[in-house]
Design a protein around this motif. Structure first.
Motif, mmCIF file in Angstrom:
data_model
loop_
_atom_site.group_PDB
_atom_site.id
_atom_site.type_symbol
_atom_site.label_atom_id
_atom_site.label_comp_id
_atom_site.label_asym_id
_atom_site.label_seq_id
_atom_site.Cartn_x
_atom_site.Cartn_y
_atom_site.Cartn_z
ATOM 1 N N GLY A 349 0.802 -1.219 0.000
ATOM 2 C CA GLY A 349 0.000 0.000 0.000
ATOM 3 C C GLY A 349 0.833 1.266 0.000
ATOM 4 N N TYR A 350 0.152 2.395 -0.210
ATOM 5 C CA TYR A 350 0.830 3.687 -0.316
ATOM 6 C C TYR A 350 1.099 4.347 1.033
ATOM 7 C CZ TYR A 350 -0.281 3.630 -5.327
ATOM 8 O OH TYR A 350 -0.363 3.303 -6.657
ATOM 9 N N GLU A 351 0.367 3.960 2.045
ATOM 10 C CA GLU A 351 0.437 4.693 3.307
ATOM 11 C C GLU A 351 1.872 4.845 3.799
ATOM 12 O OE1 GLU A 351 -1.122 7.119 5.938
ATOM 13 O OE2 GLU A 351 -2.350 6.066 4.455
ATOM 14 N N GLU A 352 2.616 3.751 3.775
ATOM 15 C CA GLU A 352 4.000 3.783 4.246
ATOM 16 C C GLU A 352 5.003 3.944 3.119
ATOM 17 O OE1 GLU A 352 7.093 0.983 6.879
ATOM 18 O OE2 GLU A 352 4.970 0.428 6.693
ATOM 19 N N TRP A 353 4.572 3.690 1.877
ATOM 20 C CA TRP A 353 5.516 3.603 0.763
ATOM 21 C C TRP A 353 5.230 4.593 -0.358
ATOM 22 C CZ3 TRP A 353 9.315 0.699 2.439
ATOM 23 C CH2 TRP A 353 9.040 -0.297 3.387
ATOM 24 N N HIS A 383 1.707 4.720 -10.772
ATOM 25 C CA HIS A 383 1.647 4.831 -9.308
ATOM 26 C C HIS A 383 1.425 6.281 -8.882
ATOM 27 C CE1 HIS A 383 2.184 1.052 -7.315
ATOM 28 N NE2 HIS A 383 3.307 0.747 -7.927
ATOM 29 N N ARG A 384 2.146 7.181 -9.483
ATOM 30 C CA ARG A 384 2.021 8.594 -9.121
ATOM 31 C C ARG A 384 0.597 9.093 -9.378
ATOM 32 N NH1 ARG A 384 7.748 11.354 -11.206
ATOM 33 N NH2 ARG A 384 9.144 9.782 -10.307
ATOM 34 N N LYS A 385 0.036 8.679 -10.505
ATOM 35 C CA LYS A 385 -1.343 9.053 -10.825
ATOM 36 C C LYS A 385 -2.302 8.497 -9.784
ATOM 37 C CE LYS A 385 -3.462 6.823 -14.114
ATOM 38 N NZ LYS A 385 -4.640 6.249 -13.416
ATOM 39 N N ASP A 386 -2.111 7.233 -9.420
ATOM 40 C CA ASP A 386 -2.998 6.615 -8.432
ATOM 41 C C ASP A 386 -2.863 7.275 -7.063
ATOM 42 O OD1 ASP A 386 -3.995 4.912 -10.307
ATOM 43 O OD2 ASP A 386 -2.836 3.165 -9.686
ATOM 44 N N GLU A 387 -1.636 7.645 -6.701
ATOM 45 C CA GLU A 387 -1.441 8.309 -5.413
ATOM 46 C C GLU A 387 -2.207 9.631 -5.352
ATOM 47 O OE1 GLU A 387 2.316 8.691 -3.550
ATOM 48 O OE2 GLU A 387 3.102 6.814 -4.349
ATOM 49 N N VAL A 388 -2.158 10.377 -6.444
ATOM 50 C CA VAL A 388 -2.885 11.653 -6.482
ATOM 51 C C VAL A 388 -4.389 11.411 -6.383
ATOM 52 C CG1 VAL A 388 -3.465 13.660 -7.904
ATOM 53 C CG2 VAL A 388 -1.092 12.864 -7.765
ATOM 54 N N GLU A 389 -4.873 10.426 -7.154
ATOM 55 C CA GLU A 389 -6.312 10.146 -7.162
ATOM 56 C C GLU A 389 -6.795 9.640 -5.806
ATOM 57 O OE1 GLU A 389 -6.926 7.455 -10.381
ATOM 58 O OE2 GLU A 389 -6.753 9.015 -11.928
ATOM 59 N N GLN A 390 -5.909 8.946 -5.074
ATOM 60 C CA GLN A 390 -6.294 8.413 -3.764
ATOM 61 C C GLN A 390 -5.968 9.377 -2.618
ATOM 62 O OE1 GLN A 390 -4.858 4.355 -3.204
ATOM 63 N NE2 GLN A 390 -5.097 3.934 -5.386
ATOM 64 N N GLY A 391 -5.478 10.553 -2.946
ATOM 65 C CA GLY A 391 -5.261 11.571 -1.927
ATOM 66 C C GLY A 391 -3.980 11.461 -1.146
ATOM 67 N N HIS A 392 -2.984 10.757 -1.678
ATOM 68 C CA HIS A 392 -1.716 10.607 -0.952
ATOM 69 C C HIS A 392 -0.722 11.704 -1.342
ATOM 70 C CE1 HIS A 392 -2.700 6.727 0.856
ATOM 71 N NE2 HIS A 392 -3.256 6.404 -0.306
ATOM 72 N N VAL A 393 -1.185 12.944 -1.332
ATOM 73 C CA VAL A 393 -0.315 14.087 -1.599
ATOM 74 C C VAL A 393 -0.622 15.174 -0.575
ATOM 75 C CG1 VAL A 393 -0.019 13.650 -4.068
ATOM 76 C CG2 VAL A 393 -1.970 14.979 -3.286
ATOM 77 N N SER A 394 0.322 16.067 -0.354
ATOM 78 C CA SER A 394 0.144 17.134 0.646
ATOM 79 C C SER A 394 -0.825 18.195 0.130
ATOM 80 C CB SER A 394 1.494 17.779 0.966
ATOM 81 O OG SER A 394 1.986 18.459 -0.177
ATOM 82 N N TRP A 395 -1.389 18.961 1.053
ATOM 83 C CA TRP A 395 -2.312 20.022 0.639
ATOM 84 C C TRP A 395 -1.582 21.106 -0.134
ATOM 85 C CZ3 TRP A 395 -1.578 25.071 1.874
ATOM 86 C CH2 TRP A 395 -0.728 25.375 2.938
ATOM 87 N N GLN A 396 -0.283 21.320 0.194
ATOM 88 C CA GLN A 396 0.484 22.314 -0.545
ATOM 89 C C GLN A 396 0.617 21.935 -2.013
ATOM 90 O OE1 GLN A 396 1.560 20.768 2.281
ATOM 91 N NE2 GLN A 396 2.889 22.114 3.502
ATOM 92 N N GLU A 397 0.873 20.625 -2.245
ATOM 93 C CA GLU A 397 1.005 20.174 -3.632
ATOM 94 C C GLU A 397 -0.325 20.264 -4.368
ATOM 95 O OE1 GLU A 397 2.454 16.184 -6.079
ATOM 96 O OE2 GLU A 397 3.033 16.470 -3.982
ATOM 97 N N LYS A 398 -1.401 19.886 -3.694
ATOM 98 C CA LYS A 398 -2.726 19.996 -4.309
ATOM 99 C C LYS A 398 -3.028 21.444 -4.689
ATOM 100 C CE LYS A 398 -4.987 16.157 -1.856
ATOM 101 N NZ LYS A 398 -6.058 15.817 -0.889
ATOM 102 N N PHE A 399 -2.748 22.348 -3.751
ATOM 103 C CA PHE A 399 -3.035 23.755 -3.983
ATOM 104 C C PHE A 399 -2.177 24.304 -5.126
ATOM 105 C CE2 PHE A 399 -2.128 28.270 -3.089
ATOM 106 C CZ PHE A 399 -3.432 28.774 -3.149
ATOM 107 N N ALA A 400 -0.881 23.944 -5.123
ATOM 108 C CA ALA A 400 0.030 24.452 -6.145
ATOM 109 C C ALA A 400 -0.411 24.034 -7.543
ATOM 110 C CB ALA A 400 1.451 23.976 -5.870
ATOM 111 N N PHE A 401 -0.779 22.778 -7.692
ATOM 112 C CA PHE A 401 -1.179 22.299 -9.023
ATOM 113 C C PHE A 401 -2.565 22.804 -9.415
ATOM 114 C CE2 PHE A 401 2.351 19.350 -8.583
ATOM 115 C CZ PHE A 401 2.841 19.345 -9.887
ATOM 116 N N LYS A 402 -3.400 23.055 -8.431
ATOM 117 C CA LYS A 402 -4.710 23.629 -8.738
ATOM 118 C C LYS A 402 -4.538 25.042 -9.293
ATOM 119 C CE LYS A 402 -9.346 24.114 -6.784
ATOM 120 N NZ LYS A 402 -10.200 23.881 -5.597
ATOM 121 N N VAL A 403 -3.658 25.820 -8.645
ATOM 122 C CA VAL A 403 -3.380 27.169 -9.133
ATOM 123 C C VAL A 403 -2.725 27.105 -10.512
ATOM 124 C CG1 VAL A 403 -1.982 29.246 -8.742
ATOM 125 C CG2 VAL A 403 -3.192 28.168 -6.834
ATOM 126 N N PHE A 404 -1.763 26.206 -10.673
ATOM 127 C CA PHE A 404 -1.077 26.058 -11.956
ATOM 128 C C PHE A 404 -2.064 25.692 -13.058
ATOM 129 C CE2 PHE A 404 1.226 23.469 -15.110
ATOM 130 C CZ PHE A 404 2.176 24.385 -15.516
#
Length: 473
Positions: A349-353, A383-404
């Protein structure tokens, strides 16, 4: 590994500060990589072999249920026992039950990554069994209380002096760090273990469905001693590690040895088809095959299915620029390098990895050398796509890409933002570069400088050039 930092970045920092590791890993990596390239050149038509090996592995996975059934039937016809294990705990319990039935006290093992995957040694020792690794590299790291740092060279990070120190503690006297002395000591120590062991445990490079045979590929004689001297032999295999017939085995073994060490064939290729028969001069009285799932069936039919084609050659580790700098232990899991970065999150799973899919430059070198054409860098992106879709990213990264995303979909706002970039970063820049950035920029500027945005954007420059050319005409 003992004393290993818990976080990924903690392990990376420790590895980057280990001067010996940063010398030893590139040295061995270069040697193994050069061997693979030479073997490929000698073969001449390496891409045709890769295509064929990939087709064989893909066909096997598409028909895995029928080939596993055929394998089980033939192992039993040969006088062996087959145990299917859904989880790591199931596999461990099978081994413990057999050991209890045989009143076993000691176990000798040959190299097996799948036994590392289920943490077998720890569970056996917890029940009072003496467990000895017989592969030289595995024996070294067992004494060091560490885990393998490479699929085929587990002690890649150790020097001869460090090995001599470990062996001297066992010997009770100072040993020279000469290779001949260290190997002789290991032979003397392990020979007794082979003779006294109640159970021998091995992995399985490949199982042949048509004959119910288990094949081990090695460059040391320990695998043969492990599987023939003890009265009971237990082989543990991942459920995907089989081929339909001997013809397919010929292809995948040829690719395994060339990709792993650059050899046309390994020193030893051991084939076992059940326990000792009447007239045999050696071999176990009892043979058990444990077929491990442990999450593999969950990968079948998904976007990641091709990772199960892996034949554990380690070629992807030998070309990976990230592995070159941080070694195997920094990845934290049983499997390291590009293949580990894909496999570990699937198994656990992504939680630890969640950091592992990002521990890659996406240069594609791993995909280029894979003997069975696993698109490793594509799977890391998946994997990176799935991590984003499952919410395994920081709020800063979410906000940055939303603005971008918003800016790039509104050209006029994007142009204004680009024009203000030079002015807005003035307080951060020094002599044209940003050495210490805030927030998400900190990860970049912690190891390299970030150039300050130019006064004039490319779009402005291009518009100016077009207007200038128009005036010239």
């Amino acid at each position: 590994m003992s004393g290993q930092p818990i976080t990924f970045f903690g392990r990376v920092e420790k590895a980057l500060g280990d001067e010996q590791l940063r010398k030893a890993v590139p040295f061995t990596q270069d040697r193994l990589r050069a061997g693979r390239f030479q073997a490929a050149d000698e073969l001449g038509n390496i891409e045709e072999w890769r295509d064929l090996a990939a087709q064989i592995r893909a066909h096997t996975l598409e028909n895995l249920d029928s080939y596993l059934e055929q394998l089980a039937l033939n192992v039993e016809k040969n006088g062996g026992y087959v145990h299917f294990a859904s989880t790591a705990a199931d596999a461990v319990n099978h081994v413990l039950r057999i050991a209890q039935e045989k009143n076993a006290r000691s176990v000798v093992k040959s190299k097996s990554m799948v036994s590392e995957e289920i943490h077998l040694n720890k569970h056996l020792e917890a029940q009072g069994l003496r467990v000895i690794e017989s592969d030289l590299g595995e024996y070294i790291i067992q004494l060091a209380k560490e885990t393998p740092s490479h699929l085929i060279a587990p002690a890649i990070h150790k020097t001869r002096a460090q090995v001599a120190e470990l062996f001297s503690e066992v010997a009770g006297r100072a040993l020279s760090d000469e290779t001949e002395v260290l190997c002789q000591f290991a032979r003397e120590e392990l020979r007794r273990e082979f003779l006294e062991a109640d159970i021998g445990i091995s992995g399985c490079n490949f199982a042949v469905a048509e004959s119910g045979s288990i094949v081990l590929i090695s460059n040391e004689g320990n695998a043969r001693l492990t599987t023939t001297l003890p009265k009971v032999h237990i082989a543990i295999m991942g459920m995907e590690r089989l081929v339909p017939t001997w013809s397919e085995l010929d292809i995948v073994v040829s690719m395994l040895t060339r990709s792993a060490t650059g050899q046309k064939i390994s020193v030893y290729m051991t084939v076992m088809s059940g326990p000792r028969r009447r007239g045999d001069i050696d071999g176990p009285e009892e043979f058990h095959l444990i077929v491990l799932d442990n999450g593999r069936s969950d990968i079948l039919g998904t976007a990641y299915q091709e990772v199960l084609k892996c034949i554990r050659c380690g070629a992807c580790l030998n070309v990976c620029p990230v592995y070159r700098h941080i070694g195997g232990h920094a990845y934290g899991g049983v499997y390291s390098g590009p293949i580990g970065a894909v496999l570990t999150p699937l198994f656990e799973g992504y939680e630890e990895w969640k950091e592992l899919p990002y521990s890659s430059s996406l240069c594609g070198a791993c995909t280029e050398v894979c003997p069975v054409k696993i698109p490793l860098h594509d799977l890391l992106i998946e994997h990176r796509k799935d991590e984003v879709e499952q919410g395994h990213v920081s709020w800063q990264e979410k906000f940055a890409f939303k603005v971008f995303g918003y800016l790039t979909s509104h050209p006029s706002l994007y142009d204004k933002a680009v024009r203000t970039g030079h002015v807005a970063t003035g307080w951060l820049a020094k002599e044209g570069v940003i050495e210490k950035g805030p927030g998400l920029l900190a990860g970049w500027t912690s190891i390299r400088d970030l150039p300050r945005p130019a006064k004039q954007s490319f779009r402005e420059w291009w518009k100016q050039e077009k207007e200038g050319r128009g005036r010239d005409n």
